[in-house]
Scaffold this active site. Structure first.
Site, mmCIF file in Angstrom:
data_model
loop_
_atom_site.group_PDB
_atom_site.id
_atom_site.type_symbol
_atom_site.label_atom_id
_atom_site.label_comp_id
_atom_site.label_asym_id
_atom_site.label_seq_id
_atom_site.Cartn_x
_atom_site.Cartn_y
_atom_site.Cartn_z
ATOM 1 N N HIS A 44 58.496 111.435 54.389
ATOM 2 C CA HIS A 44 58.100 110.903 53.077
ATOM 3 C C HIS A 44 56.696 111.332 52.690
ATOM 4 O O HIS A 44 55.874 111.663 53.545
ATOM 5 C CB HIS A 44 58.195 109.379 53.049
ATOM 6 N N TYR A 68 60.432 102.125 50.291
ATOM 7 C CA TYR A 68 60.828 103.541 50.372
ATOM 8 C C TYR A 68 62.026 103.784 49.484
ATOM 9 O O TYR A 68 62.947 102.967 49.430
ATOM 10 C CB TYR A 68 61.223 103.922 51.799
ATOM 11 N N HIS A 102 54.892 97.281 57.448
ATOM 12 C CA HIS A 102 54.776 97.955 58.739
ATOM 13 C C HIS A 102 53.896 97.142 59.675
ATOM 14 O O HIS A 102 52.880 96.595 59.240
ATOM 15 C CB HIS A 102 54.098 99.315 58.587
ATOM 16 N N HIS A 108 49.288 109.858 51.865
ATOM 17 C CA HIS A 108 49.600 110.471 53.162
ATOM 18 C C HIS A 108 51.013 111.006 53.143
ATOM 19 O O HIS A 108 51.759 110.773 52.192
ATOM 20 C CB HIS A 108 49.440 109.455 54.313
ATOM 21 N N HIS A 168 45.859 106.026 58.210
ATOM 22 C CA HIS A 168 46.407 107.366 58.442
ATOM 23 C C HIS A 168 46.305 108.220 57.184
ATOM 24 O O HIS A 168 46.354 107.727 56.056
ATOM 25 C CB HIS A 168 47.838 107.327 58.967
ATOM 26 N N GLU A 181 57.315 106.968 49.420
ATOM 27 C CA GLU A 181 56.884 105.616 49.780
ATOM 28 C C GLU A 181 55.828 105.199 48.764
ATOM 29 O O GLU A 181 54.985 106.010 48.384
ATOM 30 C CB GLU A 181 56.252 105.606 51.189
#
Ligand code: M3P
Ligand code: FE
Length: 306
Positions: free
Chosen positions: A213, A254, A245, A153, A198, A264
């Site tokens: 990112h 990161y 997260h 992503h 996501h 990431e």
């Protein structure tokens, strides 16, 4: 088959300042494979567990950032249907002929409200080398470096993300898995076209077309720790992590590529189904949402973009 329309992120095209250093970073350190170099000098790379020709394109430029983020759709007919819907929504669409990137069929592209270029395409050649297909071992080429399995992503920064939310859900049939609402408005959205938490995310930001990112998926938490060892061993500029997260629940670290684009690598995250409600966060808990262990926002994480 339930996954139709937009299938998944296909490739990100990043601008890099030094091609040699960038290739070393993405191959030796992150574990991608170099596929080919185009006539115009763009370099094409892929992750170990991807079947498609490439998922990362590096273009030499004097300014870092992202040129475009592209999604693969299920069929040529989908490409035509989406083009009609995008144009009807009000965005002019341009056409990129097959072969403009080696291994890819024709693409369509347009600019969304946050200033980012998004593309769709239906065809990609099988990668070479590719994951084994018949009596497959868990890997054909032995993983190396951080052993990135797939480009997963991106998180993009720009204005008018409420318009991106409207567009992606109404026109591309994405769902909003999570959102952060602050007293002064919508701060961030996590959008999915799949069963991942996501496939693309946006944070509201005054400057258009910015990259926060590009994310690559690793096998598990141990692999994230190993990525941390590699980052320190090779003195790679680290941003934050390993941590986790609250939003999407990914275990993450990161860091920056040699041009200052943030990468990431992460593992985990929940399974999303299209009938799930949107998870929501407000200003009282957003720190925990972004970094579950630190439970506070990090100024550099929120303000450094390329
Ligand atoms: C992720 C993720 C921010 C949160 C980022 C979250 C910038 O990158 O993969 O879930 O607030
Ligand atoms: Fe991410």
């Amino acid at each position: 088959m339930a996954l139709t329309g937009v299938l998944r992120p296909g490739f990100a095209q990043l601008r890099v300042l030094d091609m040699e250093k960038s290739i070393e970073h993405y191959t030796k350190r992150m574990g991608l494979y170099e596929v080919t170099t185009g006539n115009d000098g763009r370099v094409y790379l892929k992750c170990g567990d991807e079947f498609d020709h490439h998922s990362l394109v590096l273009r030499k430029c004097d300014q870092a950032g992202i040129d475009m983020f592209a999604f693969k759709v299920a069929s040529d007919a989908d490409l035509d249907a989406f083009e009609a819907r995008i144009v009807a929504y009000g965005f002019p669409v341009d056409h990129v002929p097959a072969g403009e990137q080696p291994g890819l069929g024709r693409r369509i592209g347009w600019t969304i409200a946050s200033g980012h270029r998004i593309e769709l395409y239906a065809h990609a050649d099988l990668s070479d080398p590719k994951p084994m297909i018949h009596n497959p071992d868990v890997w054909d080429m032995e993983p190396h470096g951080m052993a990135a399995r797939r480009m997963d992503h991106c998180l993009l920064y720009g204005p008018h993300i409420e318009k991106n939310l409207d567009f992606f859900t109404k026109v591309l049939d994405f769902k909003c898995a999570e959102r952060v609402d602050m007293p002064d408005g919508l701060l961030a959205i996590w959008l999915t076209c799949s069963t991942k938490a996501h496939d693309i995310a946006f944070v509201n930001y005054p400057e258009p077309a910015k990259l926060h990112h590009v994310a690559f998926e690793l096998k598990d938490w141990h692999a994230v720790g190993h990525a941390g060892d590699i980052i320190t061993r090779y003195n790679i500029s680290v941003d934050i992590g390993p941590t986790r997260h609250g939003i999407t629940r990914g275990e993450t670290i990161y860091f920056f590529d040699p041009s200052g684009n943030r990468d990431e690598v992460f593992a985990g995250g929940y399974t999303y189904y299209p009938d799930h409600p949107t998870r929501t966060w407000d200003e009282t808990q957003v720190g925990k949402g972004i970094f579950y262990y630190e439970r506070k926002m990090n100024e550099a994480f929120l303000s450094v973009v390329s």
